[in-house]
Design a protein around this motif. Structure first.
Motif: not given
Length: 300
Positions: A164-169, A186-193, A230-231, A234-236
């Motif tokens: 899932i893609l998720c982000a804080s409210p 255009s959104h910054p991604l927080l991803r697994y290496s 994410a909480v 810092h991004g999606i």
């Protein structure tokens, strides 16, 4: 030492690739394993393993003996289970490798229940996201998540894993919630290496696939850290549901582009092909598959 013990030693030598590693895993002296192997060959009047200083390989007779030994030991396991006063009680040691986040959050409860059913079973667990060579390090079983590319392993799916893609409210209120692949870029991604660098693959309602390149704001090898980022806004994050299911339920995180489908994977029970599979390993795999079911609680 009896015939069955001889077979177990021979199988361990074959499956570990040599006497040295087999001796380590059996907690025996190398000389004792070598002597026992020589005595087996002398008793059978046939060479089972071609041994050099660098490697060992099975002879034709050795391969036939190995296959038969596996079948015999599996039959003995089944017989012992059937005639035991406690028919399904297991004993001995079981060495498992499990992924860190999935293991701590979701496997602990399942293994607690399994341990209660089999109080004489000793479990040795390695919680880590590193790649583990099961044969080299003497593991009976590993739980792995994702797409399996190692053809030397046998795998059985024990649970579906969706992403899932998720982000804080707060992040979405400040930066907007993307509704199209173009907006998502255009959104910054927080991803697994270990995620492929090409981008996020999405499938829309018309079953059309999109690969969306996104700039990685944070890369980590631990999903719990990415969830915390994410909480904090810092991004999606692109994460498996089993990591963020509670935050999604509480509203701490919100789904992004929920009308698009993302990667579907499985959690697998993995063990080397063509090896003797003890009853305790088979029973644990069956137990985990039944415990999680077709739709695990984190997917509901």
């Amino acid at each position: 030492m009896g015939q069955l013990e001889n077979m177990q030693i021979f199988i361990k030598v074959v499956e570990t690739g040599g006497i040295t590693k087999a001796a380590e895993q059996l907690n025996l002296a190398k000389s004792a394993v070598s002597k026992r192997l020589s005595e087996i060959e002398k008793q059978l009047s046939v060479k089972l393993i071609n041994r050099t200083t660098r490697k060992s390989s099975l002879t034709e007779a050795g391969n036939a003996y190995y296959q038969k030994c596996k079948l015999i030991l599996e039959e003995v396991d089944d017989l012992n289970c059937q005639i035991s006063s406690v028919q399904q009680s297991l004993n001995g040691a079981l060495k498992l490798a499990v992924p860190l986040s999935f293991g701590v959050v979701h496997l602990v409860k399942a293994l607690e229940l399994f341990a209660k059913q089999h109080p004489s079973l000793q479990m040795d667990l390695d919680f880590s996201d590193r790649y583990i060579d099961l044969v080299e390090e003497g593991f009976d079983l590993a739980i792995r998540i994702g797409t399996l590319a190692d053809s030397s392993m046998h795998a059985r799916a024990i649970a579906p894993i969706s992403h899932i893609l998720c982000a804080s409210p707060d992040y979405l209120a400040l930066n907007g919630s993307p509704s199209t692949p173009e907006q998502l870029k255009s959104h910054p991604l927080l991803r697994y290496s270990r995620m492929p660098l090409a981008g996020i693959e999405l499938i829309n309602k018309e079953n059309k696939k999109f690969t969306v390149p996104m700039e990685s704001h944070c890369i980590a090898n631990n999903g719990d850290f990415l969830k915390a980022m994410a909480v904090s806004g810092h991004g999606i994050a692109f994460l498996p549901r089993f990591i963020v299911w509670q935050e999604l339920a509480s509203g701490t995180l919100q789904s992004v582009m929920p009308d698009h489908q993302l990667a579907q994977m499985n959690a697998y029970a993995v063990y080397p092909q063509n090896r003797y599979l003890p009853k305790k390993v088979r029973m644990l795999i069956d137990f985990l598959s039944e415990h999680f079911g077709e739709t695990p609680y984190w997917e509901k």
